[in-house]
Design a protein around this motif. Structure first.
Motif, mmCIF file in Angstrom:
data_model
loop_
_atom_site.group_PDB
_atom_site.id
_atom_site.type_symbol
_atom_site.label_atom_id
_atom_site.label_comp_id
_atom_site.label_asym_id
_atom_site.label_seq_id
_atom_site.Cartn_x
_atom_site.Cartn_y
_atom_site.Cartn_z
ATOM 1 N N ALA A 74 0.837 -1.204 0.000
ATOM 2 C CA ALA A 74 0.000 0.000 0.000
ATOM 3 C C ALA A 74 0.874 1.256 0.000
ATOM 4 C CB ALA A 74 -0.927 -0.010 1.209
ATOM 5 N N ILE A 75 1.963 1.237 0.747
ATOM 6 C CA ILE A 75 2.886 2.376 0.786
ATOM 7 C C ILE A 75 3.532 2.573 -0.579
ATOM 8 C CG2 ILE A 75 5.108 3.139 1.740
ATOM 9 C CD1 ILE A 75 4.162 1.920 4.419
ATOM 10 N N ILE A 76 3.906 1.481 -1.229
ATOM 11 C CA ILE A 76 4.500 1.572 -2.564
ATOM 12 C C ILE A 76 3.513 2.205 -3.538
ATOM 13 C CG2 ILE A 76 5.260 0.192 -4.545
ATOM 14 C CD1 ILE A 76 6.580 -1.711 -2.477
ATOM 15 N N LEU A 77 2.257 1.830 -3.445
ATOM 16 C CA LEU A 77 1.240 2.417 -4.310
ATOM 17 C C LEU A 77 1.112 3.922 -4.070
ATOM 18 C CD1 LEU A 77 -0.966 1.977 -6.413
ATOM 19 C CD2 LEU A 77 -2.542 1.523 -4.538
ATOM 20 N N MET A 78 1.116 4.337 -2.810
ATOM 21 C CA MET A 78 1.037 5.770 -2.500
ATOM 22 C C MET A 78 2.283 6.509 -2.991
ATOM 23 S SD MET A 78 -0.835 6.033 1.209
ATOM 24 C CE MET A 78 0.327 5.014 2.068
ATOM 25 N N LEU A 79 3.446 5.873 -2.880
ATOM 26 C CA LEU A 79 4.675 6.496 -3.366
ATOM 27 C C LEU A 79 4.661 6.634 -4.887
ATOM 28 C CD1 LEU A 79 7.344 4.800 -1.068
ATOM 29 C CD2 LEU A 79 6.585 7.184 -0.998
ATOM 30 N N GLU A 80 4.064 5.663 -5.578
ATOM 31 C CA GLU A 80 3.935 5.741 -7.037
ATOM 32 C C GLU A 80 3.083 6.943 -7.426
ATOM 33 O OE1 GLU A 80 5.108 4.184 -9.692
ATOM 34 O OE2 GLU A 80 6.242 2.625 -8.679
ATOM 35 N N VAL A 81 1.985 7.147 -6.702
ATOM 36 C CA VAL A 81 1.106 8.288 -6.980
ATOM 37 C C VAL A 81 1.850 9.597 -6.729
ATOM 38 C CG1 VAL A 81 -0.992 9.469 -6.203
ATOM 39 C CG2 VAL A 81 -1.016 7.000 -6.568
ATOM 40 N N GLU A 82 2.581 9.667 -5.634
ATOM 41 C CA GLU A 82 3.341 10.873 -5.306
ATOM 42 C C GLU A 82 4.411 11.146 -6.355
ATOM 43 O OE1 GLU A 82 4.456 14.225 -3.130
ATOM 44 O OE2 GLU A 82 2.698 12.952 -2.910
ATOM 45 N N MET A 83 5.072 10.098 -6.818
ATOM 46 C CA MET A 83 6.114 10.266 -7.819
ATOM 47 C C MET A 83 5.513 10.734 -9.148
ATOM 48 S SD MET A 83 9.001 7.516 -8.785
ATOM 49 C CE MET A 83 10.654 8.097 -8.978
ATOM 50 N N ALA A 84 4.360 10.197 -9.509
ATOM 51 C CA ALA A 84 3.697 10.631 -10.741
ATOM 52 C C ALA A 84 3.293 12.099 -10.649
ATOM 53 C CB ALA A 84 2.470 9.760 -11.003
ATOM 54 N N ARG A 85 2.830 12.530 -9.482
ATOM 55 C CA ARG A 85 2.454 13.930 -9.288
ATOM 56 C C ARG A 85 3.674 14.839 -9.416
ATOM 57 N NH1 ARG A 85 2.513 17.817 -5.629
ATOM 58 N NH2 ARG A 85 3.630 16.557 -4.131
ATOM 59 N N ASP A 86 4.776 14.426 -8.810
ATOM 60 C CA ASP A 86 5.997 15.221 -8.891
ATOM 61 C C ASP A 86 6.525 15.305 -10.320
ATOM 62 O OD1 ASP A 86 5.925 15.730 -6.194
ATOM 63 O OD2 ASP A 86 7.419 14.210 -5.672
ATOM 64 N N LEU A 87 6.497 14.189 -11.030
ATOM 65 C CA LEU A 87 6.970 14.193 -12.416
ATOM 66 C C LEU A 87 6.082 15.061 -13.303
ATOM 67 C CD1 LEU A 87 8.024 10.468 -12.891
ATOM 68 C CD2 LEU A 87 9.512 12.464 -12.834
ATOM 69 N N ALA A 88 4.768 15.016 -13.072
ATOM 70 C CA ALA A 88 3.854 15.851 -13.855
ATOM 71 C C ALA A 88 4.114 17.331 -13.573
ATOM 72 C CB ALA A 88 2.409 15.488 -13.527
ATOM 73 N N GLY A 89 4.337 17.680 -12.322
ATOM 74 C CA GLY A 89 4.652 19.063 -11.980
ATOM 75 C C GLY A 89 5.959 19.514 -12.599
ATOM 76 N N HIS A 90 6.948 18.650 -12.588
ATOM 77 C CA HIS A 90 8.258 18.960 -13.177
ATOM 78 C C HIS A 90 8.124 19.209 -14.673
ATOM 79 C CE1 HIS A 90 12.295 17.983 -14.749
ATOM 80 N NE2 HIS A 90 12.702 18.600 -13.644
ATOM 81 N N GLU A 91 7.392 18.337 -15.365
ATOM 82 C CA GLU A 91 7.208 18.487 -16.805
ATOM 83 C C GLU A 91 6.391 19.737 -17.126
ATOM 84 O OE1 GLU A 91 5.676 14.924 -18.539
ATOM 85 O OE2 GLU A 91 7.353 13.727 -17.805
ATOM 86 N N LEU A 92 5.393 20.043 -16.304
ATOM 87 C CA LEU A 92 4.602 21.250 -16.508
ATOM 88 C C LEU A 92 5.461 22.497 -16.377
ATOM 89 C CD1 LEU A 92 1.872 22.609 -16.942
ATOM 90 C CD2 LEU A 92 1.480 22.427 -14.488
ATOM 91 N N ILE A 93 6.342 22.515 -15.396
ATOM 92 C CA ILE A 93 7.241 23.654 -15.223
ATOM 93 C C ILE A 93 8.173 23.791 -16.426
ATOM 94 C CG2 ILE A 93 9.197 24.518 -13.876
ATOM 95 C CD1 ILE A 93 7.738 23.549 -11.384
ATOM 96 N N GLN A 94 8.696 22.668 -16.909
ATOM 97 C CA GLN A 94 9.565 22.729 -18.087
ATOM 98 C C GLN A 94 8.812 23.313 -19.274
ATOM 99 O OE1 GLN A 94 11.026 18.580 -18.096
ATOM 100 N NE2 GLN A 94 13.059 19.493 -18.184
ATOM 101 N N ASP A 95 7.579 22.879 -19.471
ATOM 102 C CA ASP A 95 6.784 23.403 -20.581
ATOM 103 C C ASP A 95 6.497 24.894 -20.402
ATOM 104 O OD1 ASP A 95 6.798 20.892 -21.697
ATOM 105 O OD2 ASP A 95 4.788 20.360 -20.987
ATOM 106 N N LEU A 97 8.363 27.041 -18.819
ATOM 107 C CA LEU A 97 9.602 27.772 -19.082
ATOM 108 C C LEU A 97 9.877 27.881 -20.578
ATOM 109 C CD1 LEU A 97 11.855 26.340 -16.240
ATOM 110 C CD2 LEU A 97 10.956 28.668 -16.411
ATOM 111 N N VAL A 98 9.585 26.841 -21.329
ATOM 112 C CA VAL A 98 9.764 26.893 -22.783
ATOM 113 C C VAL A 98 8.801 27.896 -23.392
ATOM 114 C CG1 VAL A 98 9.449 25.565 -24.918
ATOM 115 C CG2 VAL A 98 10.714 24.577 -23.016
ATOM 116 N N LEU A 99 7.551 27.873 -22.964
ATOM 117 C CA LEU A 99 6.573 28.830 -23.489
ATOM 118 C C LEU A 99 6.974 30.266 -23.189
ATOM 119 C CD1 LEU A 99 3.190 27.057 -22.663
ATOM 120 C CD2 LEU A 99 4.184 27.464 -24.920
#
Length: 120
Positions: A74-95, A97-99
């Motif tokens: 269950a903890i691994i599943l929650m960590l996966e969700v947190e990691m996906a959220r962080d990666l999405a935020g990181h990619e959004l910031i990169q986009d 900055l490019v814009l």
């Protein structure tokens, strides 16, 4: 995601870069925690498998190990969700900055051509 976009779009470029580093740090931390959770669950699952394979009686430690394996999954599943959220935020910031750089007509630096060895 729209709410995150609105929140990030209000930030200055310097603040976006700082937030990008925070997302990157958080992603690394969550990845490390996930690796430790996988290792602990694998150890306990291996012990349980060996107990079942040998046909031994289950002890109180085995019962605790079963519960811990479920909690770790269950903890691994929650960590996966947190990691996906962080990666999405990181990619959004990169986009973003490019814009912004395109809006300001800034050129994005390209990699230099690789150096060749030997005589030319």
């Amino acid at each position: 995601m729209k709410l995150l976009y609105q929140k990030l779009n209000k930030l200055r470029t310097q603040d976006l870069i700082i937030q990008k580093m925070r997302y990157r740090r958080s992603t690394r931390l969550v990845g490390s925690l996930k690796t430790m959770a996988y290792a602990a669950s694998a150890l306990m699952a291996g012990h349980l498998f060996q107990t079942f394979a040998d046909g031994l009686e289950l002890t109180s430690f085995d019962a605790i190990a079963m519960v811990l394996v479920m909690w770790l999954l269950a903890i691994i599943l929650m960590l996966e969700v947190e990691m996906a959220r962080d990666l999405a935020g990181h990619e959004l910031i990169q986009d973003l900055l490019v814009l912004r750089s395109q809006r300001l007509n800034l050129t994005v630096s390209k990699r230099s051509a690789p150096m060749k060895r030997g005589k030319q």
